[in-house]
Motif scaffolding. Structure first.
Motif, PDB file in Angstrom:
ATOM      1  N   ILE A 188      28.237   6.623  26.780  1.00  0.00           N
ATOM      2  CA  ILE A 188      29.320   5.811  26.222  1.00  0.00           C
ATOM      3  C   ILE A 188      29.942   4.927  27.310  1.00  0.00           C
ATOM      4  CG2 ILE A 188      31.637   5.952  25.184  1.00  0.00           C
ATOM      5  CD1 ILE A 188      29.320   6.722  23.253  1.00  0.00           C
ATOM      6  N   GLN A 189      30.144   3.648  26.969  1.00  0.00           N
ATOM      7  CA  GLN A 189      30.752   2.721  27.936  1.00  0.00           C
ATOM      8  C   GLN A 189      32.212   2.427  27.626  1.00  0.00           C
ATOM      9  OE1 GLN A 189      27.370   0.388  26.848  1.00  0.00           O
ATOM     10  NE2 GLN A 189      27.006  -0.178  28.967  1.00  0.00           N
ATOM     11  N   SER A 190      32.628   2.681  26.366  1.00  0.00           N
ATOM     12  CA  SER A 190      34.052   2.494  26.073  1.00  0.00           C
ATOM     13  C   SER A 190      34.482   3.330  24.870  1.00  0.00           C
ATOM     14  CB  SER A 190      34.365   1.015  25.819  1.00  0.00           C
ATOM     15  OG  SER A 190      33.951   0.650  24.524  1.00  0.00           O
ATOM     16  N   VAL A 191      35.793   3.590  24.814  1.00  0.00           N
ATOM     17  CA  VAL A 191      36.372   4.345  23.706  1.00  0.00           C
ATOM     18  C   VAL A 191      37.147   3.356  22.835  1.00  0.00           C
ATOM     19  CG1 VAL A 191      37.944   6.225  23.061  1.00  0.00           C
ATOM     20  CG2 VAL A 191      36.623   6.384  25.183  1.00  0.00           C
ATOM     21  N   ALA A 192      36.796   3.289  21.543  1.00  0.00           N
ATOM     22  CA  ALA A 192      37.540   2.428  20.614  1.00  0.00           C
ATOM     23  C   ALA A 192      38.412   3.347  19.780  1.00  0.00           C
ATOM     24  CB  ALA A 192      36.562   1.659  19.729  1.00  0.00           C
ATOM     25  N   GLN A 193      39.699   3.380  20.114  1.00  0.00           N
ATOM     26  CA  GLN A 193      40.540   4.411  19.495  1.00  0.00           C
ATOM     27  C   GLN A 193      41.707   3.801  18.728  1.00  0.00           C
ATOM     28  OE1 GLN A 193      42.060   7.241  22.338  1.00  0.00           O
ATOM     29  NE2 GLN A 193      42.487   8.742  20.772  1.00  0.00           N
ATOM     30  N   ARG A 194      41.973   4.388  17.551  1.00  0.00           N
ATOM     31  CA  ARG A 194      43.193   4.059  16.820  1.00  0.00           C
ATOM     32  C   ARG A 194      43.794   5.374  16.358  1.00  0.00           C
ATOM     33  NH1 ARG A 194      41.731  -0.180  18.293  1.00  0.00           N
ATOM     34  NH2 ARG A 194      41.867  -2.244  17.336  1.00  0.00           N
ATOM     35  N   GLY A 482      41.511  10.381  24.731  1.00  0.00           N
ATOM     36  CA  GLY A 482      40.925   9.034  24.641  1.00  0.00           C
ATOM     37  C   GLY A 482      41.380   8.158  25.789  1.00  0.00           C
ATOM     38  N   ASP A 483      42.688   8.222  26.099  1.00  0.00           N
ATOM     39  CA  ASP A 483      43.221   7.411  27.205  1.00  0.00           C
ATOM     40  C   ASP A 483      42.623   7.858  28.530  1.00  0.00           C
ATOM     41  OD1 ASP A 483      44.775   6.245  25.300  1.00  0.00           O
ATOM     42  OD2 ASP A 483      46.553   7.456  25.715  1.00  0.00           O
ATOM     43  N   LYS A 484      42.504   9.172  28.698  1.00  0.00           N
ATOM     44  CA  LYS A 484      41.928   9.692  29.953  1.00  0.00           C
ATOM     45  C   LYS A 484      40.499   9.179  30.135  1.00  0.00           C
ATOM     46  CE  LYS A 484      44.360  13.981  30.840  1.00  0.00           C
ATOM     47  NZ  LYS A 484      44.467  15.358  30.443  1.00  0.00           N
ATOM     48  N   MET A 485      39.717   9.266  29.036  1.00  0.00           N
ATOM     49  CA  MET A 485      38.318   8.841  29.104  1.00  0.00           C
ATOM     50  C   MET A 485      38.223   7.331  29.361  1.00  0.00           C
ATOM     51  SD  MET A 485      36.248  11.327  28.803  1.00  0.00           S
ATOM     52  CE  MET A 485      37.063  12.818  29.303  1.00  0.00           C
ATOM     53  N   ARG A 487      40.382   5.442  30.962  1.00  0.00           N
ATOM     54  CA  ARG A 487      40.694   5.174  32.379  1.00  0.00           C
ATOM     55  C   ARG A 487      39.503   5.527  33.268  1.00  0.00           C
ATOM     56  NH1 ARG A 487      45.762   7.322  31.025  1.00  0.00           N
ATOM     57  NH2 ARG A 487      45.336   9.306  32.057  1.00  0.00           N
ATOM     58  N   ALA A 488      38.858   6.653  32.941  1.00  0.00           N
ATOM     59  CA  ALA A 488      37.699   7.085  33.734  1.00  0.00           C
ATOM     60  C   ALA A 488      36.572   6.060  33.637  1.00  0.00           C
ATOM     61  CB  ALA A 488      37.221   8.445  33.242  1.00  0.00           C
ATOM     62  N   LEU A 489      36.323   5.581  32.413  1.00  0.00           N
ATOM     63  CA  LEU A 489      35.231   4.617  32.213  1.00  0.00           C
ATOM     64  C   LEU A 489      35.534   3.286  32.895  1.00  0.00           C
ATOM     65  CD1 LEU A 489      34.574   5.471  28.471  1.00  0.00           C
ATOM     66  CD2 LEU A 489      32.882   5.731  30.285  1.00  0.00           C
ATOM     67  N   GLU A 490      36.806   2.885  32.850  1.00  0.00           N
ATOM     68  CA  GLU A 490      37.165   1.619  33.504  1.00  0.00           C
ATOM     69  C   GLU A 490      36.974   1.699  35.009  1.00  0.00           C
ATOM     70  OE1 GLU A 490      41.056   0.883  31.957  1.00  0.00           O
ATOM     71  OE2 GLU A 490      40.242   0.026  30.086  1.00  0.00           O
ATOM     72  N   LYS A 491      37.349   2.850  35.569  1.00  0.00           N
ATOM     73  CA  LYS A 491      37.153   3.027  37.019  1.00  0.00           C
ATOM     74  C   LYS A 491      35.667   2.989  37.350  1.00  0.00           C
ATOM     75  CE  LYS A 491      41.210   5.009  38.916  1.00  0.00           C
ATOM     76  NZ  LYS A 491      41.759   5.894  39.925  1.00  0.00           N
ATOM     77  N   LYS A 497      34.389   4.649  41.232  1.00  0.00           N
ATOM     78  CA  LYS A 497      33.815   5.999  41.237  1.00  0.00           C
ATOM     79  C   LYS A 497      32.457   5.877  40.578  1.00  0.00           C
ATOM     80  CE  LYS A 497      37.331   8.762  42.420  1.00  0.00           C
ATOM     81  NZ  LYS A 497      37.361   8.917  43.827  1.00  0.00           N
ATOM     82  N   ASN A 498      31.522   6.734  41.011  1.00  0.00           N
ATOM     83  CA  ASN A 498      30.236   6.563  40.369  1.00  0.00           C
ATOM     84  C   ASN A 498      30.064   7.423  39.150  1.00  0.00           C
ATOM     85  OD1 ASN A 498      30.703   7.219  42.915  1.00  0.00           O
ATOM     86  ND2 ASN A 498      28.609   7.639  43.523  1.00  0.00           N
ATOM     87  N   ASN A 499      30.960   8.376  38.912  1.00  0.00           N
ATOM     88  CA  ASN A 499      30.806   9.059  37.633  1.00  0.00           C
ATOM     89  C   ASN A 499      32.101   9.675  37.149  1.00  0.00           C
ATOM     90  OD1 ASN A 499      31.165  11.565  38.778  1.00  0.00           O
ATOM     91  ND2 ASN A 499      28.986  11.865  39.163  1.00  0.00           N
ATOM     92  N   LEU A 500      32.056  10.022  35.870  1.00  0.00           N
ATOM     93  CA  LEU A 500      33.233  10.579  35.198  1.00  0.00           C
ATOM     94  C   LEU A 500      33.724  11.844  35.882  1.00  0.00           C
ATOM     95  CD1 LEU A 500      32.057  10.241  31.532  1.00  0.00           C
ATOM     96  CD2 LEU A 500      34.145   9.272  32.419  1.00  0.00           C
TER      97      LEU A 500
END
Length: 504
Positions: A188-194, A482-485, A487-491, A497-500
């Motif tokens: 997964i490259q991004s979280v689409a959350q509502r 979702g927010d944590k993930m 932020r991790a993916l954006e970094k 960072k090279n991984n989650l």
């Protein structure tokens, strides 16, 4: 008063004037079209409609087929019916383990295939279907992508293809490890959350009012509960005497955690440990589900034999007395105070009622008791075991409930995931689940068209109360996941960072 004109989605391959246009769905779909994405959207807000828009986009590209996966046959069937109705193409097919190979071979060649994960994974291994034929793979109920569940196997088999991956779920897990595992497995490259509070979602959310109803165990049940606790205390004392440091909070997970250690390094504790595990199961079932479910569990356990079973069922003064009292209570027609409350709730409810219980015996007890009271009801359980319901029967039961032939539908886990039983305005939890995912899913079965109501039954001073607090804590943790993930993916994207794992 001017009427608000409904806008419909106008998109190639989507049936004209069939799908209401909602901005949040359009935006979620747009995000998922561009990169591997997990869509987190509360139940009842149209994850399948988002999927439809993504599918139409990929059909327009003409770069390959679409695979739409869902964990149960009933759910796969529901997606299949929805897509057949709302896509303008003729070759939408369904593949489940109930079809022979020849039929599956033919169906795999269609533009859009709805399938259960086990059969998809097996057919990929049999070369009946090639991983490279899909340009889009959708994993519904994507929170299941952990451990050796078939979703992980499919993700692995499409790793070297150009397929876009989309996961869909009502909520991410509350545990970091699980959430990270899902992200990595599905790449997964991004979280689409509502959430229900998102400004673009709020207008479409019907309110669900939750009421927690406490019931007291009757004196006969309290006496049995005391005896079971005494039997359990004795095992805890033996474990402590053997040098095992175990908290006296008496949780099943704590007992299960030390199982391997005891087998490897402290064999003399095996008997008290396995007996403690059995008593805990029995006690939890007794407290949450009542007398008959407890007695049936005991019968099955006794038949299986095993370490310390004979002693527990024939010698242990507390446990044997508890069984004796439970049989007497059953003769007197005592089941559980929840049963009396449930009857009252159903009789005061004008519409249909969906009752959730985690335990199959409990479904049977509730069904029998309500039927005796003259209440029309059906039940929905998984297909495993000789008492299970096959797919066709499950679909039939849901349909009968929709058509109003039953006032009440009693369901186990199988009813929690995605079933569109839209016109239910009252959902009752007969027991509590210590899981944020299952709580959110169960709750989402109401309030789809109109204000919904959720009633949770809690037996005082029992496992129900413990699970209530665990569940509350996990729901808050899941909301922030979702927010944590993200932020991790954006970094990770920005190369910091090279991984989650490092980030978390």
């Amino acid at each position: 008063m001017s009427m608000v004109t409904l806008e419909y989605i106008d998109k190639k391959y989507i049936t004209k004037n069939s799908i209401e246009k909602r901005d949040y769905q359009v935006n979620l779909a747009a995000q998922a079209i561009n990169e591997n994405c997990i869509i987190v959207l509360p139940t009842g807000l149209g994850k399948t409609t988002v999927a439809l828009q993504i599918i139409a986009e990929f059909l327009s590209k003409g770069t390959g087929g679409v695979l739409f996966l869902a964990p149960t046959r009933v759910l796969v069937n529901q997606h299949y019916e929805f897509l057949k109705q709302n896509l303008t193409i003729d070759d939408v097919s369904i593949v489940t383990g109930e079809d022979p190979i020849s039929k599956r071979q033919k169906n795999w060649n269609n533009s859009v295939v709805c399938a259960t994960p086990e059969i998809a994974k097996n057919d990929l291994d049999r070369d009946i279907v090639s991983p490279s034929q899909f340009s889009l793979v959708i994993f519904d109920e994507a929170h299941r992508t952990i451990g050796d569940y078939a979703y992980s196997g499919i993700a692995e088999r499409i790793i070297h293809t150009n397929a876009r991956i989309v996961g869909m779920t009502a909520t991410l897990p509350s545990e970091k490890e699980k959430a990270t595992q899902i992200m990595k497995t599905l790449r997964i490259q991004s979280v689409a959350q509502r959430s229900e509070d998102s400004p673009d979602v709020a207008p479409y959310v019907q309110q669900t009012n939750t009421e927690w109803i406490n019931v007291d165990l009757p004196p006969q049940m309290k006496a049995i509960q005391t005896l079971l606790n005494l039997a359990l205390d004795q095992r805890y004392q033996e474990l402590m005497k053997n040098g095992i440091n175990i908290s006296d909070q008496k949780s099943l997970s704590a007992l299960l955690r030390i199982r391997q250690f005891v087998l490897n390094q402290n064999r003399r504790s095996a008997k008290p440990l396995f007996t403690a595990i059995r008593i805990t199961y029995a006690l939890n079932i007794f407290e949450a589900h009542g007398v008959t479910s407890f007695l049936r569990f005991c019968e099955r356990t006794q038949k299986k034999k095993g370490v310390g079973v004979k002693e527990l069922f024939e010698v242990d003064p507390n446990f044997t007395r508890a069984i004796h009292l439970a049989k007497a209570a059953q003769k007197d027609g005592i089941e559980h105070s929840k049963m009396i409350k449930l009857k009252e709730i159903i009789q005061n409810s004008p519409g249909k009622v969906l009752v959730f219980t985690s335990y199959r015996d409990s479904v049977d007890v509730i069904y029998t008791k309500l039927t005796e009271m003259g209440i029309e009801c059906g039940f929905l359980i998984g297909k495993a075991g000789e008492t299970g319901l096959k797919q066709k029967k499950q679909i039939e039961t849901v349909q009968k409930f929709r058509d109003g032939l039953y006032k009440v539908l009693i369901a186990t886990r199988v009813g929690e995931e995605g079933l569109d039983i839209s016109e239910v305005n009252l959902v009752v939890f007969y027991d509590n689940v210590p899981s944020s995912i299952r709580y959110v899913q169960r709750r989402g079965r109401t309030g789809r068209r109109d204000t919904g109501k959720l009633i949770v039954l809690i037996a005082k001073d029992t496992i129900d109360e413990t699970y209530y607090w665990i569940g509350k804590r996990k729901i808050n943790a899941a909301k922030n996941m979702g927010d944590k993930m993200t932020r991790a993916l954006e970094k990770e994207k920005s190369g910091l960072k090279n991984n989650l794992d490092d980030f978390l």
